[in-house]
Design a protein around this motif. Structure first.
Motif, PDB file in Angstrom:
ATOM      1  N   GLN A  44      10.617  12.019  -1.357  1.00 52.18           N
ATOM      2  CA  GLN A  44       9.266  12.280  -1.046  1.00 52.18           C
ATOM      3  C   GLN A  44       8.894  12.576   0.481  1.00 52.18           C
ATOM      4  O   GLN A  44       8.996  11.345   1.213  1.00 52.18           O
ATOM      5  N   PRO A  45       8.647  13.590   0.809  1.00 58.12           N
ATOM      6  CA  PRO A  45       8.521  13.568   2.401  1.00 58.12           C
ATOM      7  C   PRO A  45       7.206  12.972   2.522  1.00 58.12           C
ATOM      8  O   PRO A  45       6.361  12.761   1.960  1.00 58.12           O
ATOM      9  N   LEU A  46       7.055  12.352   3.794  1.00 53.31           N
ATOM     10  CA  LEU A  46       5.934  11.584   4.384  1.00 53.31           C
ATOM     11  C   LEU A  46       5.306  11.916   5.637  1.00 53.31           C
ATOM     12  O   LEU A  46       6.205  12.083   6.603  1.00 53.31           O
ATOM     13  N   ASP A  47       4.263  12.417   5.693  1.00 49.88           N
ATOM     14  CA  ASP A  47       3.636  12.513   7.381  1.00 49.88           C
ATOM     15  C   ASP A  47       3.321  11.241   7.810  1.00 49.88           C
ATOM     16  O   ASP A  47       3.406  10.245   7.416  1.00 49.88           O
ATOM     17  N   VAL A  48       3.917  11.274   9.536  1.00 49.15           N
ATOM     18  CA  VAL A  48       3.648   9.872   9.987  1.00 49.15           C
ATOM     19  C   VAL A  48       2.627  10.262  11.242  1.00 49.15           C
ATOM     20  O   VAL A  48       2.821  11.529  11.905  1.00 49.15           O
ATOM     21  N   CYS A  49       1.849   9.414  11.515  1.00 51.00           N
ATOM     22  CA  CYS A  49       1.056   9.538  12.716  1.00 51.00           C
ATOM     23  C   CYS A  49       1.583   8.851  13.776  1.00 51.00           C
ATOM     24  O   CYS A  49       1.688   7.362  13.713  1.00 51.00           O
ATOM     25  N   SER A  50       1.724   9.541  14.809  1.00 53.81           N
ATOM     26  CA  SER A  50       2.374   8.500  16.369  1.00 53.81           C
ATOM     27  C   SER A  50       0.813   8.090  16.818  1.00 53.81           C
ATOM     28  O   SER A  50      -0.108   9.075  16.912  1.00 53.81           O
ATOM     29  N   VAL A  51       0.743   7.097  17.532  1.00 56.49           N
ATOM     30  CA  VAL A  51      -0.332   6.545  18.274  1.00 56.49           C
ATOM     31  C   VAL A  51       0.024   6.174  19.525  1.00 56.49           C
ATOM     32  O   VAL A  51       0.897   5.389  19.675  1.00 56.49           O
ATOM     33  N   LEU A  80      10.832   9.125   1.713  1.00 57.54           N
ATOM     34  CA  LEU A  80      11.108   7.982   0.693  1.00 57.54           C
ATOM     35  C   LEU A  80      11.832   8.188  -0.465  1.00 57.54           C
ATOM     36  O   LEU A  80      11.881   9.524  -0.687  1.00 57.54           O
ATOM     37  N   PHE A  81      12.264   7.186  -1.113  1.00 56.50           N
ATOM     38  CA  PHE A  81      13.185   7.516  -2.413  1.00 56.50           C
ATOM     39  C   PHE A  81      11.876   7.406  -3.330  1.00 56.50           C
ATOM     40  O   PHE A  81      11.615   5.958  -3.751  1.00 56.50           O
ATOM     41  N   ALA A  82      11.049   8.399  -3.307  1.00 55.59           N
ATOM     42  CA  ALA A  82      10.104   8.306  -4.560  1.00 55.59           C
ATOM     43  C   ALA A  82       9.643   9.902  -4.669  1.00 55.59           C
ATOM     44  O   ALA A  82      10.419  10.749  -4.212  1.00 55.59           O
ATOM     45  N   ARG A  83       8.582  10.071  -5.584  1.00 52.84           N
ATOM     46  CA  ARG A  83       8.120  11.590  -5.833  1.00 52.84           C
ATOM     47  C   ARG A  83       6.862  11.811  -5.868  1.00 52.84           C
ATOM     48  O   ARG A  83       6.455  12.777  -6.563  1.00 52.84           O
ATOM     49  N   GLY A  84       6.078  10.716  -5.445  1.00 53.94           N
ATOM     50  CA  GLY A  84       4.556  10.863  -5.188  1.00 53.94           C
ATOM     51  C   GLY A  84       4.065  10.373  -6.869  1.00 53.94           C
ATOM     52  O   GLY A  84       4.772   9.867  -7.550  1.00 53.94           O
ATOM     53  N   ILE A  85       2.679  10.308  -6.965  1.00 52.28           N
ATOM     54  CA  ILE A  85       2.265   9.790  -8.265  1.00 52.28           C
ATOM     55  C   ILE A  85       2.412  10.829  -9.232  1.00 52.28           C
ATOM     56  O   ILE A  85       2.127  11.804  -9.288  1.00 52.28           O
ATOM     57  N   CYS A 137       0.896  -1.240   0.088  1.00 54.64           N
ATOM     58  CA  CYS A 137      -0.163   0.050   0.028  1.00 54.64           C
ATOM     59  C   CYS A 137       0.923   1.260   0.128  1.00 54.64           C
ATOM     60  O   CYS A 137       0.572   2.079  -0.835  1.00 54.64           O
ATOM     61  N   VAL A 138       1.844   1.390   1.000  1.00 50.65           N
ATOM     62  CA  VAL A 138       2.611   2.687   1.071  1.00 50.65           C
ATOM     63  C   VAL A 138       3.412   2.665  -0.451  1.00 50.65           C
ATOM     64  O   VAL A 138       3.377   3.886  -1.001  1.00 50.65           O
ATOM     65  N   CYS A 139       3.783   1.790  -1.010  1.00 48.61           N
ATOM     66  CA  CYS A 139       4.566   1.774  -2.190  1.00 48.61           C
ATOM     67  C   CYS A 139       3.605   2.353  -3.197  1.00 48.61           C
ATOM     68  O   CYS A 139       3.838   3.369  -4.104  1.00 48.61           O
ATOM     69  N   PHE A 140       2.569   1.898  -3.214  1.00 51.76           N
ATOM     70  CA  PHE A 140       1.495   1.897  -4.293  1.00 51.76           C
ATOM     71  C   PHE A 140       0.919   3.471  -4.233  1.00 51.76           C
ATOM     72  O   PHE A 140       0.777   4.273  -5.096  1.00 51.76           O
ATOM     73  N   ALA A 141       0.896   3.882  -2.955  1.00 51.03           N
ATOM     74  CA  ALA A 141       0.354   5.353  -2.599  1.00 51.03           C
ATOM     75  C   ALA A 141       1.460   6.262  -2.916  1.00 51.03           C
ATOM     76  O   ALA A 141       1.078   7.651  -3.309  1.00 51.03           O
ATOM     77  N   SER A 142       2.864   6.085  -3.049  1.00 51.75           N
ATOM     78  CA  SER A 142       3.663   6.795  -3.047  1.00 51.75           C
ATOM     79  C   SER A 142       4.423   6.916  -4.326  1.00 51.75           C
ATOM     80  O   SER A 142       5.054   8.007  -4.787  1.00 51.75           O
ATOM     81  N   VAL A 143       4.101   5.869  -5.217  1.00 50.26           N
ATOM     82  CA  VAL A 143       4.746   5.833  -6.346  1.00 50.26           C
ATOM     83  C   VAL A 143       3.597   5.584  -7.644  1.00 50.26           C
ATOM     84  O   VAL A 143       3.955   6.098  -8.648  1.00 50.26           O
ATOM     85  N   GLY A 144       2.436   4.922  -7.225  1.00 50.36           N
ATOM     86  CA  GLY A 144       1.494   5.047  -8.120  1.00 50.36           C
ATOM     87  C   GLY A 144       1.420   3.393  -8.695  1.00 50.36           C
ATOM     88  O   GLY A 144       0.181   3.272  -9.372  1.00 50.36           O
TER      89      GLY A 144
END
Ligand SMILES: Nc1ncnc2c1ncn2[C@@H]1O[C@H](COP(=O)(O)OP(=O)(O)OP(=O)(O)O)[C@@H](O)[C@H]1O
Length: 582
Positions: A267-274, A571-576, A243-250
């Protein structure tokens, strides 16, 4: 004369080059290497242009690396490898493959000048490329093809690009996380996982934990400002859920991801702490869900033997139970002028909302206030009306930091969510009839708006608290039992994790806290797993409390605080990439 056409300064070259028996006018100007076909009458035809930032490598001679490595040495030739794009089926993203063109030069001197200048341009224009990577392969992820995917598809590309790798094939769960937390990482420009979302989560926890350890920041303090992480994370998809790969690379394609890593995308990414009270439970980048999604995960854990089919089976069973759960949700709204979950936009490569995000600050958080009071009026007054409170019965309560799109749901849980705007989308599905809920679920697989239903609401928020209504608090007895079990576990770590003795060593470190937490989670999850979330003839009283599903893991507590940390990791990504413009 060809030799005279050559003009060189630090990043500028021009000459005739041949591809097969066709002549081209080639030039390297600033950011682009281009070649234009020239016919016998010197008329220019089609031009191909490759951004220097997308060049993977330049090699002497005629070189092939796929299907197998082949080198034909020649003084006049050089081979250029670069990123080639194509669309894939009905997905939004762009598939990348390795483009290759062999050029023949008029002389050896010209050839050497081209190679030198192209390599210099690469260094100048792509300074953020990784040189050394730490790679973790989960040999059991997905269809158990992690090692094969890495060695046949990815490793040759890294070698071509001159990236050296230290590869660790994991032998147990959490090995990658512990490695990152403990070992010397000097010289590594990034960490890469070959696996699914579970492996990514290990790297995420390792990288965040390590960064906080080094900065002396306590991850257990829910009010603390976490230190952003320098070490970038790469994902080579090889799991059953990517899922994370799909959402950040397409797309979830190992070669596409490897090429993004090589060119040093970021690609910066928000993270939710729980958190539960003052204990960090987990970090999440995709979904934290209570009710339906929690029950499906808990139920599917009871049917692991079914393999991937267990999710469909459990989904049907839980759906048929038509369960609703009472709860109190409080949220801190994000600035609705910037964006909203229903503004019909998409977070794509170069997203303006994300790049303008200044949400790293968290100005409204009052650390002195009680976070988990069962007394609602007390909570509201303490926070002076900034938090919005909703009490009711819900089919599900979900939070998502990203769209959480996947091949089954190409638009995702919240299609307009952003990867890095410092917000999370809170989706509340209130009590409804089974047909209504089925409509909601079905719309995730179509282009219809899943939020356009009377029992669904969605809010863009910065933090969320969830607790049970007064009189339905988490069971103290249950808590105590868990506590004493986890103490026994800490005394004798071998009992739970063979070979994980290191967890008992450094009791003050983040690693220990997380590892200790993991063991407590294991005990609690084991108990929760026994609780069936499916009611049938054998089920006397349906449970009044569900569980939280946090990126595919069951959380051991119901009352939680989720808080977004804007752009905490990269991430080593650039968004979709918008494939319509590709
Ligand atoms: N060698 C190993 N043995 C057992 N478990 C491992 C090993 N290496 C990693 N793991 C764990 O396996 C879990 C699942 O791995 P991964 O995400 O790569 O595959 P997956 O098929 O997508 O898994 P799932 O569908 O269960 O999420 C991860 O949580 C990880 O901690």
């Amino acid at each position: 004369m060809i030799g005279k056409e050559m003009e060189i300064d630090s990043v500028k070259v021009e000459s005739s080059l041949w591809i097969g028996n066709k002549r081209y006018k080639a030039s390297l100007r600033g950011w682009y290497f281009s070649w234009t076909e020239v016919d016998k009458r010197n008329r220019e035809k089609k031009t191909v242009s490759v951004p220097v930032s997308e060049v993977i490598g330049v090699k002497e001679g005629r070189v092939e690396i796929q299907p197998r490595k082949k080198l034909e040495d020649s003084d006049l030739d050089f081979t250029l490898f670069y990123v080639k794009r194509s669309r894939r089926g009905n997905t939004r993203g762009t598939l990348w493959s390795l483009g290759r063109t062999q050029f023949c030069c008029p002389s050896r001197d010209v050839r050497d000048q081209w190679i030198t200048q192209l390599r210099t341009a690469l260094q100048t224009h792509s300074p953020s490329r990784p040189h050394r990577l730490l790679v973790f392969i989960n040999p059991f992820g997905g269809k158990k093809r992690g090692k094969q995917i890495y060695h046949s598809l990815v490793s040759p590309l890294f070698e071509l690009a001159g990236i050296s790798c230290h590869v660790v094939v994991t032998e147990r769960a959490n090995q990658a996380r512990d490695y990152i937390l403990k070992k010397d990482l000097t010289g590594f420009d990034g960490v890469v996982c070959v696996g699914g979302d579970g492996m990514f989560s290990e790297l995420l926890h390792g990288v965040i934990g390590r960064t906080q350890q080094e900065a002396g920041v306590s991850e257990h303090d829910p009010t603390v400002m976490l230190q952003p992480c320098d070490l970038r994370i790469g994902i080579i998809p090889a799991g059953s859920t990517d899922c994370v790969c799909f959402a950040s690379v397409g797309v979830n394609d190992p070669v596409t991801s490897a090429l993004h890593i090589i060119i040093g995308d970021s690609q910066p990414l928000d993270v939710c702490s729980v958190h539960h009270k003052s204990t960090l439970m987990k970090y999440s980048v995709s979904m934290v869900g209570y009710g339906f999604y929690g029950d499906v995960l808990a139920e599917s854990e009871r049917h692991r033997w079914m393999g991937p089919l267990r999710y469909d089976y459990s989904g049907c069973m839980v759906y048929l139970c038509n369960r609703n759960y009472a709860g109190v949700v409080q949220y801190l709204p994000a600035d609705s002028h910037v964006s909203s979950p229903r503004d019909n936009t998409r977070c794509l490569a170069g997203c303006r909302v994300c790049s303008e995000s200044k949400e790293r600050l968290f100005p409204h958080f009052d650390s002195s206030s009680s976070l988990y009071s069962a007394n609602l009026s007390q909570v509201s007054s303490e926070l002076e009306g900034e938090w919005v409170t909703i009490e009711g019965k819900f089919k599900c309560v979900s939070l998502t930091c990203m769209s959480s799109s996947c091949p089954r749901s190409p638009s995702g849980l919240s299609p307009s969510a952003h990867l890095a705007d410092g917000t999370v989308d809170l989706i509340l599905v209130r009590e409804t009839n089974p047909l209504g809920f089925l409509t909601y679920l079905h719309r995730h697989t179509t282009t219809q708006d899943q939020f356009d239903l009377p029992f669904v609401e969605v809010h863009r928020v910065k933090a969320v608290r969830f607790f049970l209504p007064p009189g339905e608090e988490e069971e103290e007895e249950y808590e105590e039992e868990i506590q004493s079990s986890s103490e026994r576990v800490s005394e004798d770590p071998d009992k739970l994790h063979n070979g994980d003795i290191a967890n008992a060593q450094s009791k003050t470190t983040s690693q220990h806290c997380l590892a200790g937490q993991k063991e407590r989670d294991t005990v609690k999850s084991a108990r929760r797993k026994k609780r069936s979330f499916v009611c049938g003839p054998c089920c006397t009283k349906p449970p009044s409390v569900s569980v939280w599903n946090c990126d595919g893991e069951i959380l051991p507590h119901t009352e939680i605080l989720c808080r977004v940390h804007g752009q905490l990791v990269r991430l080593f990504a650039r968004g979709i990439e918008d494939s319509t413009g590709a």
